[in-house]
Design a protein around this motif. Structure first.
Motif, PDB file in Angstrom:
ATOM      1  N   GLU A 136       0.802  -1.220   0.000  1.00 47.39           N
ATOM      2  CA  GLU A 136       0.000   0.000   0.000  1.00 47.39           C
ATOM      3  C   GLU A 136       0.836   1.272   0.000  1.00 47.39           C
ATOM      4  OE1 GLU A 136      -3.985  -0.797   2.331  1.00 47.39           O
ATOM      5  OE2 GLU A 136      -2.344  -1.968   3.189  1.00 47.39           O
ATOM      6  N   TYR A 137       2.022   1.236   0.595  1.00 48.70           N
ATOM      7  CA  TYR A 137       2.889   2.407   0.548  1.00 48.70           C
ATOM      8  C   TYR A 137       3.873   2.320  -0.619  1.00 48.70           C
ATOM      9  CZ  TYR A 137       1.270   4.601   4.845  1.00 48.70           C
ATOM     10  OH  TYR A 137       0.504   5.253   5.798  1.00 48.70           O
ATOM     11  N   GLN A 138       3.559   1.461  -1.573  1.00 49.93           N
ATOM     12  CA  GLN A 138       4.420   1.326  -2.739  1.00 49.93           C
ATOM     13  C   GLN A 138       3.647   1.403  -4.056  1.00 49.93           C
ATOM     14  OE1 GLN A 138       6.421  -2.489  -3.628  1.00 49.93           O
ATOM     15  NE2 GLN A 138       8.365  -1.380  -3.593  1.00 49.93           N
ATOM     16  N   GLN A 139       2.474   0.726  -4.143  1.00 58.41           N
ATOM     17  CA  GLN A 139       1.796   0.670  -5.433  1.00 58.41           C
ATOM     18  C   GLN A 139       0.273   0.537  -5.373  1.00 58.41           C
ATOM     19  OE1 GLN A 139       4.378  -2.561  -6.312  1.00 58.41           O
ATOM     20  NE2 GLN A 139       5.176  -1.662  -8.176  1.00 58.41           N
ATOM     21  N   SER A 140      -0.238  -0.272  -4.495  1.00 63.46           N
ATOM     22  CA  SER A 140      -1.631  -0.733  -4.590  1.00 63.46           C
ATOM     23  C   SER A 140      -2.675   0.360  -4.828  1.00 63.46           C
ATOM     24  CB  SER A 140      -2.006  -1.522  -3.329  1.00 63.46           C
ATOM     25  OG  SER A 140      -1.096  -2.557  -3.083  1.00 63.46           O
ATOM     26  N   PRO A 141      -2.656   1.483  -4.075  1.00 63.45           N
ATOM     27  CA  PRO A 141      -3.738   2.461  -4.252  1.00 63.45           C
ATOM     28  C   PRO A 141      -3.777   3.107  -5.626  1.00 63.45           C
ATOM     29  CG  PRO A 141      -2.636   2.780  -2.137  1.00 63.45           C
ATOM     30  CD  PRO A 141      -1.802   1.823  -2.934  1.00 63.45           C
ATOM     31  N   ALA A 142      -2.671   3.045  -6.384  1.00 59.16           N
ATOM     32  CA  ALA A 142      -2.624   3.698  -7.697  1.00 59.16           C
ATOM     33  C   ALA A 142      -3.616   3.092  -8.678  1.00 59.16           C
ATOM     34  CB  ALA A 142      -1.214   3.615  -8.278  1.00 59.16           C
ATOM     35  N   HIS A 154      -1.463   8.306   2.983  1.00 62.32           N
ATOM     36  CA  HIS A 154      -0.397   9.297   2.864  1.00 62.32           C
ATOM     37  C   HIS A 154      -0.499  10.353   3.966  1.00 62.32           C
ATOM     38  CE1 HIS A 154       2.826  11.222   0.650  1.00 62.32           C
ATOM     39  NE2 HIS A 154       2.181  12.373   0.666  1.00 62.32           N
ATOM     40  N   ALA A 155      -1.711  10.562   4.489  1.00 67.75           N
ATOM     41  CA  ALA A 155      -1.908  11.551   5.552  1.00 67.75           C
ATOM     42  C   ALA A 155      -1.338  11.090   6.888  1.00 67.75           C
ATOM     43  CB  ALA A 155      -3.406  11.852   5.703  1.00 67.75           C
ATOM     44  N   VAL A 156      -1.062   9.799   7.030  1.00 66.39           N
ATOM     45  CA  VAL A 156      -0.463   9.293   8.265  1.00 66.39           C
ATOM     46  C   VAL A 156       0.971   9.799   8.351  1.00 66.39           C
ATOM     47  CG1 VAL A 156       0.209   7.228   9.557  1.00 66.39           C
ATOM     48  CG2 VAL A 156      -1.907   7.229   8.208  1.00 66.39           C
ATOM     49  N   PRO A 157       1.360  10.472   9.424  1.00 70.49           N
ATOM     50  CA  PRO A 157       2.745  10.946   9.548  1.00 70.49           C
ATOM     51  C   PRO A 157       3.737   9.802   9.379  1.00 70.49           C
ATOM     52  CG  PRO A 157       1.370  11.901  11.263  1.00 70.49           C
ATOM     53  CD  PRO A 157       0.530  10.862  10.583  1.00 70.49           C
ATOM     54  N   LEU A 158       4.850  10.102   8.755  1.00 73.16           N
ATOM     55  CA  LEU A 158       5.823   9.070   8.412  1.00 73.16           C
ATOM     56  C   LEU A 158       6.205   8.231   9.623  1.00 73.16           C
ATOM     57  CD1 LEU A 158       7.568   8.063   5.996  1.00 73.16           C
ATOM     58  CD2 LEU A 158       9.370   9.591   6.833  1.00 73.16           C
ATOM     59  N   HIS A 159       6.428   8.848  10.756  1.00 78.25           N
ATOM     60  CA  HIS A 159       6.893   8.117  11.930  1.00 78.25           C
ATOM     61  C   HIS A 159       5.799   7.263  12.569  1.00 78.25           C
ATOM     62  CE1 HIS A 159       5.063  11.690  13.765  1.00 78.25           C
ATOM     63  NE2 HIS A 159       4.968  10.988  14.881  1.00 78.25           N
ATOM     64  N   GLU A 295      -1.997  12.772 -11.854  1.00 79.48           N
ATOM     65  CA  GLU A 295      -0.766  13.067 -11.135  1.00 79.48           C
ATOM     66  C   GLU A 295      -0.643  12.275  -9.835  1.00 79.48           C
ATOM     67  OE1 GLU A 295       2.885  14.351 -10.760  1.00 79.48           O
ATOM     68  OE2 GLU A 295       1.619  14.891 -12.475  1.00 79.48           O
ATOM     69  N   TRP A 296      -1.742  12.116  -9.109  1.00 79.91           N
ATOM     70  CA  TRP A 296      -1.666  11.428  -7.818  1.00 79.91           C
ATOM     71  C   TRP A 296      -1.238   9.973  -7.975  1.00 79.91           C
ATOM     72  CZ3 TRP A 296      -4.401   7.084  -6.482  1.00 79.91           C
ATOM     73  CH2 TRP A 296      -5.524   6.752  -7.272  1.00 79.91           C
ATOM     74  N   LYS A 297      -1.517   9.378  -9.136  1.00 81.94           N
ATOM     75  CA  LYS A 297      -1.147   7.976  -9.336  1.00 81.94           C
ATOM     76  C   LYS A 297       0.365   7.797  -9.367  1.00 81.94           C
ATOM     77  CE  LYS A 297      -5.451   6.541 -11.630  1.00 81.94           C
ATOM     78  NZ  LYS A 297      -5.864   5.326 -10.931  1.00 81.94           N
ATOM     79  N   TYR A 298       1.092   8.780  -9.878  1.00 86.94           N
ATOM     80  CA  TYR A 298       2.553   8.682  -9.859  1.00 86.94           C
ATOM     81  C   TYR A 298       3.089   8.837  -8.449  1.00 86.94           C
ATOM     82  CZ  TYR A 298       2.230   9.010 -14.922  1.00 86.94           C
ATOM     83  OH  TYR A 298       1.929   8.773 -16.235  1.00 86.94           O
ATOM     84  N   ARG A 299       2.428   9.647  -7.637  1.00 84.95           N
ATOM     85  CA  ARG A 299       2.863   9.786  -6.246  1.00 84.95           C
ATOM     86  C   ARG A 299       2.542   8.547  -5.430  1.00 84.95           C
ATOM     87  NH1 ARG A 299       0.115  13.454  -3.530  1.00 84.95           N
ATOM     88  NH2 ARG A 299      -1.430  14.011  -5.113  1.00 84.95           N
TER      89      ARG A 299
END
Length: 426
Positions: A136-142, A154-159, A295-299
Motif C-alpha cells: 500500500e505504501y508502494q503501489q496498490s492504491p494507484a 499518505h496523511a499518516v505521519p511518516l513516523h 498526477e496522484w497515481k505517480y505519487r
C-alpha cells in the motif's frame, strides 16, 4: 545437495514453500476474462503447477487501518473499490498497457474484504498457504479510480506508519482467524520492500511494530521484506524479524540498458533520448501526445512516467535483442550476484535461527512482452538462484517474479512443474 533449514518453521506449514507472486493483482486484475476473475480456478491452476504458496497484498490499511480526511475508516471504500488501473490515453490505449503489473484495464468494482476471504477459501480447497504482505505504501492504491485510499494512508505521519500498519494487521489476522484460516497464514510481512516504499527506515519504528505483532500472535511468523537487503552488511538489519524474507535481483545487463535509454528517471529534459528513440515502435506517439496518468497515481507508486511511456511504446523484440547481444559481458557477475546474495540472506537467517524466504527475484522489471527473463538466460539464472537457495537451507523460494497468472510466463507449464518438483523434493 541440501542443508537443514536456517531456522524452525511452524509444524503445520509445508517443509518447503514454492511461491507464486500474486501481489495486488489478485484484486486489480479481476476484470471479466482477467487472470484472477475466478479465484478458485487460479488457485487450482497454481496447485496443478506444483505451487503450495501464494504471496499477496492483503491491503490491511484499506480494510482495517486507514482513516479519511474526516477521521472515519475508509473500510467502506473496500466494499466497493472501483478499479481503474492507470487510466486511458485518448485514442492511444491505456497507460501501462505493455508493462507488467500496471497493465490493469480496470472497469469494475470489487469488495476487497469479501474477496480476501474467498481467496483463503479457495486456497484451503487446493492445499495452498498464503504469505501476507502490503504494497500500500508502494503501489496498490494507484490502481483505484479514486485517490481516497492513497490520500488516507499518505496523511499518516511518516513516523506513525509502521504502528498503523501493525494495528491493521492485527485486526485483519483476527478476521482471518474468525473465518477459520489462521493456520493457512504462512508468513506476515509488515510491508513489502520497506526500502523502496513511502516508509521510514525499518529501524525507525518498523522493527518495534514487528515485535509487537509477534508478542500479540506468537504462533505466527512476522517480518518485513527488503527489495535490496544490505548483502555486504547484514548485521545492520534491526532485531526482531522472525523470518528473513528478502528479494534477490541482479539487474546486470538490464540495468545497463535502462541507463542507456534513461527509462527509470523522471523529468529528463531530453526524454526520450536518442538511444530510446531507436527502440520505439513505428507507431509510438510522443510523450506529449500520449499524455500522463492522473498526477496522484505517480505519487502513489514507484514507477515513473518515463518508464510507463517507454515500456508502453518500445519494440519488445529490439529490447530483448540488445539484452541477448550484450549479456555475455554481464553473465558471470549476474550469476555471482545471485549466488552471493542468496548465501548472505541464508547465513544471516541461520545466525538468527529464523527461516529464510526469497519472495521475489531474479533479474528485474522487464516490459510485459519482453521474453529475456522467461527465455533460456533468465531461466538459467533462476535455476541457479533456486539451487543455491535449496543448498543453503532456504525455506521458501519464488521460481521467478514473472511466474504468475498475470504474466505470460504462466504458460510455461513444463518449466514450472519441473522446478516446483525440485523444490518440494528438497
Amino acid at each position: 545437495m541440501t542443508t537443514p533449514l536456517t531456522g524452525p518453521v511452524p509444524s503445520h506449514l509445508p517443509p518447503r514453500l514454492t511461491i507464486t507472486l500474486w501481489d495486488f493483482s489478485w484484486y486489480t486484475r479481476a476484470e471479466p476474462g482477467g487472470p484472477f476473475e475466478d479465484l478458485d480456478a487460479a488457485c487450482a491452476e497454481a496447485a496443478a503447477l506444483g505451487y503450495n504458496t501464494i504471496r499477496i497484498c492483503a491491503a490491511p490499511l484499506l480494510l482495517h487501518g486507514a482513516l479519511d480526511h474526516a477521521g472515519e475508516p475508509i473500510a467502506h471504500s473496500a466494499r466497493e473499490l472501483e478499479i481503474e488501473g492507470l487510466g486511458a490515453s485518448t485514442g492511444l490505449g491505456r497507460y501501462g498497457q505493455r508493462t507488467r503489473w500496471y497493465d490493469a484495464p480496470g472497469g469494475y468494482t470489487i469488495d476487497v474484504g469479501a474477496r480476501l476471504i474467498a481467496l483463503f477459501d479457495a486456497a484451503e480447497r487446493h492445499g495452498l498457504v498464503v504469505v501476507l504482505a502490503s504494497w500500500e505504501y508502494q503501489q496498490s492504491p494507484a490502481f483505484a479510480r479514486s485517490p481516497a485510499w492513497f490520500e488516507a494512508i499518505h496523511a499518516v505521519p511518516l513516523h506513525e506508519r509502521y504502528a498503523v500498519l501493525a494495528a491493521a494487521w492485527s485486526r485483519l489476522i483476527d478476521e482471518l482467524t474468525a473465518a477459520g484460516h489462521r493456520s493457512r497464514i504462512a508468513l506476515v510481512e509488515l510491508h513489502n520492500e520497506v526500502d523502496f516504499s513511502l516508509l521510514a527506515p525499518l529501524e525507525e519504528g518498523g522493527a518495534e511494530a514487528v515485535t509487537s505483532l509477534r508478542e500479540e500472535h506468537p504462533d505466527l511468523l512476522f517480518t518485513a521484506s527488503y527489495g535490496k537487503p544490505p548483502h555486504l552488511a547484514m548485521h545492520q538489519l534491526p532485531e526482531g524479524l522472525a523470518a528473513a524474507q528478502f528479494h534477490v535481483y541482479s539487474y546486470g545487463v538490464l540495468d545497463a540498458l535502462q541507463r542507456l535509454v534513461d527509462i527509470r528517471s523522471e523529468g529528463s529534459s531530453d526524454f526520450p533520448n536518442a538511444a530510446l528513440q531507436g527502440f520505439l515502435r513505428p507507431d509510438a506517439p510522443t510523450p506529449a501526445e500520449y499524455g500522463r496518468a492522473a498526477e496522484w497515481k505517480y505519487r502513489a507508486t514507484v514507477v515513473t512516467d518515463q518508464m510507463i511511456y517507454g515500456y508502453d511504446w518500445l519494440d519488445a523484440d529490439a529490447w530483448d535483442t540488445w539484452l541477448y547481444d550484450n549479456y555475455g559481458a554481464y553473465r558471470e557477475v549476474m550469476l555471482r550476484e545471485i549466488e552471493s546474495r542468496v548465501i548472505a540472506v541464508a547465513e544471516w537467517a541461520r545466525w538468527k535461527q529464523v527461516p529464510a524466504v526469497v519472495g521475489e527475484g531474479w533479474i528485474g522489471y522487464t516490459p510485459l512482452h519482453g521474453t529475456f527473463e522467461e527465455g533460456p538466460v533468465g531461466r538459467a539464472l533462476a535455476e541457479h538462484g533456486i539451487a543455491t537457495a535449496l543448498s543453503h537451507g532456504v525455506w521458501g523460494v519464488v521460481l521467478c517474479s514473472n511466474a504468475a497468472p498475470h504474466h505470460p510466463m504462466w504458460r510455461d507449464r513444463e518449466w514450472q512443474l519441473r522446478l516446483n518438483a525440485q523444490i518440494l523434493a528438497a
